[in-house]
Design a protein around this motif. Structure first.
Motif, PDB file in Angstrom:
ATOM      1  N   HIS A   1      -2.457  -3.889  -6.835  1.00  0.00           N
ATOM      2  CA  HIS A   1      -1.886  -4.529  -5.659  1.00  0.00           C
ATOM      3  C   HIS A   1      -0.374  -4.606  -5.834  1.00  0.00           C
ATOM      4  O   HIS A   1       0.128  -4.807  -6.936  1.00  0.00           O
ATOM      5  CB  HIS A   1      -2.482  -5.918  -5.402  1.00  0.00           C
ATOM      6  N   LYS A   2       0.332  -4.395  -4.734  1.00  0.00           N
ATOM      7  CA  LYS A   2       1.799  -4.413  -4.740  1.00  0.00           C
ATOM      8  C   LYS A   2       2.254  -5.027  -3.425  1.00  0.00           C
ATOM      9  O   LYS A   2       1.585  -4.909  -2.393  1.00  0.00           O
ATOM     10  CB  LYS A   2       2.363  -2.986  -4.815  1.00  0.00           C
ATOM     11  N   LEU A   3       3.432  -5.632  -3.456  1.00  0.00           N
ATOM     12  CA  LEU A   3       4.043  -6.098  -2.211  1.00  0.00           C
ATOM     13  C   LEU A   3       4.560  -4.889  -1.431  1.00  0.00           C
ATOM     14  O   LEU A   3       5.049  -3.918  -2.022  1.00  0.00           O
ATOM     15  CB  LEU A   3       5.202  -7.053  -2.506  1.00  0.00           C
TER      16      LEU A   3
ATOM     17  N   GLU B   1       7.995  -8.916   7.501  1.00  0.00           N
ATOM     18  CA  GLU B   1       6.718  -9.333   6.911  1.00  0.00           C
ATOM     19  C   GLU B   1       6.516  -8.565   5.604  1.00  0.00           C
ATOM     20  O   GLU B   1       6.876  -7.398   5.500  1.00  0.00           O
ATOM     21  CB  GLU B   1       5.572  -9.019   7.874  1.00  0.00           C
ATOM     22  N   ASN B   2       5.916  -9.218   4.629  1.00  0.00           N
ATOM     23  CA  ASN B   2       5.791  -8.587   3.307  1.00  0.00           C
ATOM     24  C   ASN B   2       4.388  -8.798   2.742  1.00  0.00           C
ATOM     25  O   ASN B   2       4.203  -9.510   1.758  1.00  0.00           O
ATOM     26  CB  ASN B   2       6.856  -9.183   2.369  1.00  0.00           C
ATOM     27  N   PRO B   3       3.377  -8.171   3.377  1.00  0.00           N
ATOM     28  CA  PRO B   3       2.007  -8.392   2.909  1.00  0.00           C
ATOM     29  C   PRO B   3       1.747  -7.770   1.540  1.00  0.00           C
ATOM     30  O   PRO B   3       2.452  -6.844   1.114  1.00  0.00           O
ATOM     31  CB  PRO B   3       1.164  -7.705   3.981  1.00  0.00           C
ATOM     32  N   VAL B   4       0.710  -8.257   0.869  1.00  0.00           N
ATOM     33  CA  VAL B   4       0.245  -7.653  -0.379  1.00  0.00           C
ATOM     34  C   VAL B   4      -0.615  -6.445  -0.009  1.00  0.00           C
ATOM     35  O   VAL B   4      -1.526  -6.543   0.823  1.00  0.00           O
ATOM     36  CB  VAL B   4      -0.577  -8.663  -1.205  1.00  0.00           C
ATOM     37  N   ILE B   5      -0.302  -5.296  -0.612  1.00  0.00           N
ATOM     38  CA  ILE B   5      -1.059  -4.061  -0.360  1.00  0.00           C
ATOM     39  C   ILE B   5      -2.054  -3.876  -1.502  1.00  0.00           C
ATOM     40  O   ILE B   5      -1.680  -3.841  -2.675  1.00  0.00           O
ATOM     41  CB  ILE B   5      -0.122  -2.834  -0.290  1.00  0.00           C
ATOM     42  N   THR B   6      -3.332  -3.760  -1.139  1.00  0.00           N
ATOM     43  CA  THR B   6      -4.369  -3.599  -2.172  1.00  0.00           C
ATOM     44  C   THR B   6      -4.946  -2.182  -2.212  1.00  0.00           C
ATOM     45  O   THR B   6      -5.692  -1.843  -3.124  1.00  0.00           O
ATOM     46  CB  THR B   6      -5.519  -4.603  -1.945  1.00  0.00           C
ATOM     47  N   SER B   7      -4.612  -1.351  -1.234  1.00  0.00           N
ATOM     48  CA  SER B   7      -5.001   0.070  -1.293  1.00  0.00           C
ATOM     49  C   SER B   7      -4.127   0.862  -0.325  1.00  0.00           C
ATOM     50  O   SER B   7      -3.531   0.291   0.599  1.00  0.00           O
ATOM     51  CB  SER B   7      -6.482   0.262  -0.936  1.00  0.00           C
ATOM     52  N   ILE B   8      -4.037   2.146  -0.559  1.00  0.00           N
ATOM     53  CA  ILE B   8      -3.295   3.049   0.337  1.00  0.00           C
ATOM     54  C   ILE B   8      -4.289   4.072   0.869  1.00  0.00           C
ATOM     55  O   ILE B   8      -5.045   4.666   0.084  1.00  0.00           O
ATOM     56  CB  ILE B   8      -2.167   3.783  -0.410  1.00  0.00           C
TER      57      ILE B   8
ATOM     58  N   PRO C   1      -9.644  -4.226   4.360  1.00  0.00           N
ATOM     59  CA  PRO C   1      -8.652  -5.312   4.384  1.00  0.00           C
ATOM     60  C   PRO C   1      -7.658  -5.188   3.232  1.00  0.00           C
ATOM     61  O   PRO C   1      -8.046  -5.014   2.079  1.00  0.00           O
ATOM     62  CB  PRO C   1      -9.521  -6.565   4.256  1.00  0.00           C
ATOM     63  N   GLY C   2      -6.354  -5.229   3.588  1.00  0.00           N
ATOM     64  CA  GLY C   2      -5.305  -5.118   2.574  1.00  0.00           C
ATOM     65  C   GLY C   2      -4.705  -3.734   2.445  1.00  0.00           C
ATOM     66  O   GLY C   2      -3.783  -3.519   1.668  1.00  0.00           O
ATOM     67  N   SER C   3      -5.202  -2.759   3.241  1.00  0.00           N
ATOM     68  CA  SER C   3      -4.719  -1.375   3.117  1.00  0.00           C
ATOM     69  C   SER C   3      -3.372  -1.165   3.805  1.00  0.00           C
ATOM     70  O   SER C   3      -3.096  -1.748   4.859  1.00  0.00           O
ATOM     71  CB  SER C   3      -5.714  -0.390   3.744  1.00  0.00           C
ATOM     72  N   LEU C   4      -2.559  -0.276   3.206  1.00  0.00           N
ATOM     73  CA  LEU C   4      -1.429   0.344   3.901  1.00  0.00           C
ATOM     74  C   LEU C   4      -1.965   1.663   4.450  1.00  0.00           C
ATOM     75  O   LEU C   4      -2.484   2.492   3.700  1.00  0.00           O
ATOM     76  CB  LEU C   4      -0.278   0.618   2.931  1.00  0.00           C
ATOM     77  N   PHE C   5      -1.877   1.858   5.764  1.00  0.00           N
ATOM     78  CA  PHE C   5      -2.349   3.101   6.379  1.00  0.00           C
ATOM     79  C   PHE C   5      -1.153   4.010   6.622  1.00  0.00           C
ATOM     80  O   PHE C   5      -0.208   3.639   7.313  1.00  0.00           O
ATOM     81  CB  PHE C   5      -3.091   2.823   7.690  1.00  0.00           C
ATOM     82  N   ILE C   6      -1.189   5.217   6.027  1.00  0.00           N
ATOM     83  CA  ILE C   6      -0.112   6.187   6.206  1.00  0.00           C
ATOM     84  C   ILE C   6      -0.568   7.246   7.204  1.00  0.00           C
ATOM     85  O   ILE C   6      -1.578   7.925   6.990  1.00  0.00           O
ATOM     86  CB  ILE C   6       0.289   6.841   4.865  1.00  0.00           C
ATOM     87  N   CYS C   7       0.168   7.365   8.312  1.00  0.00           N
ATOM     88  CA  CYS C   7      -0.173   8.353   9.350  1.00  0.00           C
ATOM     89  C   CYS C   7       0.339   9.727   8.927  1.00  0.00           C
ATOM     90  O   CYS C   7       1.546   9.925   8.785  1.00  0.00           O
ATOM     91  CB  CYS C   7       0.487   7.985  10.677  1.00  0.00           C
ATOM     92  N   ILE C   8      -0.591  10.650   8.704  1.00  0.00           N
ATOM     93  CA  ILE C   8      -0.234  12.020   8.298  1.00  0.00           C
ATOM     94  C   ILE C   8      -0.613  12.973   9.426  1.00  0.00           C
ATOM     95  O   ILE C   8      -1.710  12.917   9.964  1.00  0.00           O
ATOM     96  CB  ILE C   8      -1.005  12.429   7.008  1.00  0.00           C
ATOM     97  N   ARG C   9       0.322  13.873   9.747  1.00  0.00           N
ATOM     98  CA  ARG C   9      -0.008  14.930  10.717  1.00  0.00           C
ATOM     99  C   ARG C   9      -0.635  16.089   9.952  1.00  0.00           C
ATOM    100  O   ARG C   9       0.030  16.724   9.132  1.00  0.00           O
ATOM    101  CB  ARG C   9       1.255  15.445  11.412  1.00  0.00           C
TER     102      ARG C   9
ATOM    103  N   ASN D   1      -9.948  -1.963  10.956  1.00  0.00           N
ATOM    104  CA  ASN D   1     -10.637  -1.935   9.663  1.00  0.00           C
ATOM    105  C   ASN D   1      -9.947  -2.783   8.598  1.00  0.00           C
ATOM    106  O   ASN D   1     -10.431  -2.873   7.475  1.00  0.00           O
ATOM    107  CB  ASN D   1     -10.786  -0.492   9.158  1.00  0.00           C
ATOM    108  N   GLY D   2      -8.781  -3.374   8.965  1.00  0.00           N
ATOM    109  CA  GLY D   2      -8.143  -4.302   8.033  1.00  0.00           C
ATOM    110  C   GLY D   2      -6.789  -3.903   7.499  1.00  0.00           C
ATOM    111  O   GLY D   2      -6.252  -4.555   6.595  1.00  0.00           O
ATOM    112  N   ALA D   3      -6.188  -2.825   8.047  1.00  0.00           N
ATOM    113  CA  ALA D   3      -4.847  -2.425   7.579  1.00  0.00           C
ATOM    114  C   ALA D   3      -3.853  -3.560   7.806  1.00  0.00           C
ATOM    115  O   ALA D   3      -3.875  -4.215   8.858  1.00  0.00           O
ATOM    116  CB  ALA D   3      -4.383  -1.171   8.315  1.00  0.00           C
ATOM    117  N   VAL D   4      -2.991  -3.803   6.816  1.00  0.00           N
ATOM    118  CA  VAL D   4      -1.994  -4.876   6.943  1.00  0.00           C
ATOM    119  C   VAL D   4      -0.590  -4.318   7.165  1.00  0.00           C
ATOM    120  O   VAL D   4       0.357  -5.074   7.389  1.00  0.00           O
ATOM    121  CB  VAL D   4      -2.015  -5.811   5.702  1.00  0.00           C
ATOM    122  N   ALA D   5      -0.446  -2.975   7.119  1.00  0.00           N
ATOM    123  CA  ALA D   5       0.842  -2.329   7.398  1.00  0.00           C
ATOM    124  C   ALA D   5       0.586  -0.864   7.733  1.00  0.00           C
ATOM    125  O   ALA D   5      -0.408  -0.279   7.291  1.00  0.00           O
ATOM    126  CB  ALA D   5       1.787  -2.449   6.204  1.00  0.00           C
TER     127      ALA D   5
END
Length: 489
Positions: free
Chosen positions: A5-7, A21-28, A37-45, A61-65
């Motif tokens: 987990h990382k900020l 906002e500075n949520p805790v990221i628990t997965s990418i 819950p806790g995911s950073l979702f990266i939009c890839i083309r 699904n719970g993405a926080v960023a």
């Protein structure tokens, strides 16, 4: 199990970006279906899918960023904009997983043909030398013997760093990573710290993607630039391929180990093919070693693997005793196990790969038959040449297709057949399964058959879908059926 987990602010620090906002990221994640819950979702083309279209699902699904290349209109969670999310994903994943590639030696292997075999041979030799070893390649990922499936030759960056982190957690010290030119251009190895890299060869392939051989070579060169940026310890280059000098320039100031298959060469590693043995010369000392690998071209793959071991500070003379036990990876000149037949399955899908495969199987006074195919919506310029090569080496050709995607299979067959005389064409099949059934029939007549194009792969890409397709199972089932018919007569 990952408990990272990382900020969010920490993950953005390499880009000098901040967010209120500075949520805790628990997965990418880059796949909205895998967000929790806790995911950073990266939009890839991607080729067929654009992650920007799935941000609502990711949020549900719970993405926080969200990390995106354009505004996506999702309220309630921070959205960070970057010009290239593919390139950013590797750096962010490397940071999130605590820089796993810096905690072991990672060896990159690239080239048109021989990448998978060189990766496998290196993995097997490092393990035989007592190293806890990992491997990520076309045929999947291995962590000291345990297998994990991967979707591409080189997985996309987030999955790649996750696998590297898993390896570090399992005590892996040396990891072999097969690296395609697509992966380099698309940033899939971004953030990986390479200890060393090997180059096998450069021949006609992917010109639908790279436009020219020069551009293709420059794409391969990106791996060697990355080795140099990481203060890597070595480049392992093929003395017999002129494109090696592109790689040497790209990896400027990194020590080079040259390899060759010609005994008169002055390269520091030479592996000379002698049918059932090889002469292995390392820094001037030559040893003859029995070998179970088929094909002269595998002498070059073995030499490249030995070169990587040299950069990994393995006892070079001890490794020689492990060479007789080496085997080719699945789908590389793999002989089907069915009594009374001689059928091989090989991944050859380029002119150079096809020539090497057919040369390896050519035996005087024993005719060879091939199931020849090409993929849809891929480099069309190589099809005619592959037909010419098949006609040169084979007494009979069954022409078919694989992975047609959205291309008309008849066009693929026509382009493969242009320079094949009609007396050499046994049959043409727009359905690959029918081509395999025809191959099984002629194999039972005592003919030597090789089926090229798919190798280890177990899906057919039809339209935009992947359909399960296991060539070995299809062939064995048909051989069994035909054999049963024979014995009933």
């Amino acid at each position: 199990m990952n408990h990272q987990h990382k900020l969010l602010s920490d993950l953005l620090s390499p880009f000098q970006l901040t967010t209120e906002e500075n949520p805790v990221i628990t997965s990418i994640e880059t796949d909205s279906r895998k967000v929790k819950p806790g995911s950073l979702f990266i939009c890839i083309r991607g080729y067929t899918v654009d992650g920007h279209q799935y941000v609502q699902e990711a949020k549900d699904n719970g993405a926080v960023a969200i990390l995106a290349e354009k505004q996506v209109g999702i309220a309630g969670i921070p959205t960070i904009l970057l010009p290239d999310t593919k390139q950013a994903a590797g750096k962010i994943a490397d940071f999130f997983y605590d820089h796993p590639s810096q905690k072991m030696r990672v060896y990159g292997i690239t080239g048109t043909n021989g990448k998978t075999t060189t990766t496998q041979l290196s993995y097997d030799l490092f393990r035989a030398a007592g190293r806890r070893t990992g491997m990520i390649s076309t045929v999947g990922a291995l962590i000291d013997g345990q297998r994990f499936e991967t979707p591409n030759t080189t997985p996309e960056a987030v999955i790649l760093h996750r696998l590297l982190h898993e390896m570090v957690s399992n005590g892996v010290t040396d990891c072999m990573l097969e690296v395609s030119s697509h992966a380099l251009v698309e940033g899939r190895v971004e953030g990986v710290s390479f200890h060393a890299a090997a180059f096998t060869n450069l021949s006609h392939d992917h010109l639908d993607y790279h436009q020219s051989m020069e551009e293709y070579a420059e794409a391969k060169g990106m791996l060697f630039q990355q080795v140099a940026r990481n203060d890597g310890k070595g480049l392992v280059l093929n003395e017999e391929d002129a494109a090696s000098h592109v790689m040497e320039r790209a990896g400027a100031n990194v020590p080079v180990t040259w390899y060759s298959t010609k005994i008169e060469s002055e390269a520091s590693i030479v592996v000379e093919w002698r049918e059932e043995s090889v002469n292995v010369r390392i820094d001037g000392t030559t040893t003859e070693v029995p070998i179970a690998l088929l094909g002269n071209f595998n002498a070059a793959n073995l030499a490249a693997a030995i070169g990587l071991m040299k950069t990994g500070e393995v006892n070079m003379y001890e490794l020689i005793r492990h060479i007789p036990s080496l085997r080719l990876p699945k789908g590389r000149l793999e002989r089907l196990s069915f009594e009374g037949t001689e059928i091989y399955i090989d991944y050859a899908h380029t002119p150079d790969g096809l020539r090497k495969c057919l040369e390896a199987l050519s035996v005087s006074n024993e005719a060879l038959y091939v199931v020849l195919s090409a993929a849809g919506e891929r480099d069309r310029t190589k099809r005619q040449e592959m037909g010419r090569i098949a006609a040169q080496y084979c007494a009979g050709i069954i022409v078919t297709v694989h992975d047609t995607r959205r291309e008309d299979p008849r066009q693929i067959i026509d382009e493969l057949s242009v320079d094949i005389s009609s007396d050499k064409i046994i049959s043409c099949h727009i359905d690959r399964k029918n081509a395999l059934l025809a191959a099984a029939e002629i194999a039972l007549e005592g003919k030597r058959v090789v089926i090229v194009g798919k190798g280890h792969e177990e899906i057919e890409r039809i339209g935009t879908k992947g359909v399960p397709f296991n060539e070995t199972k299809i062939l064995l089932a048909e051989l069994g059926r035909l054999k049963g018919k024979e014995s009933a007569i």
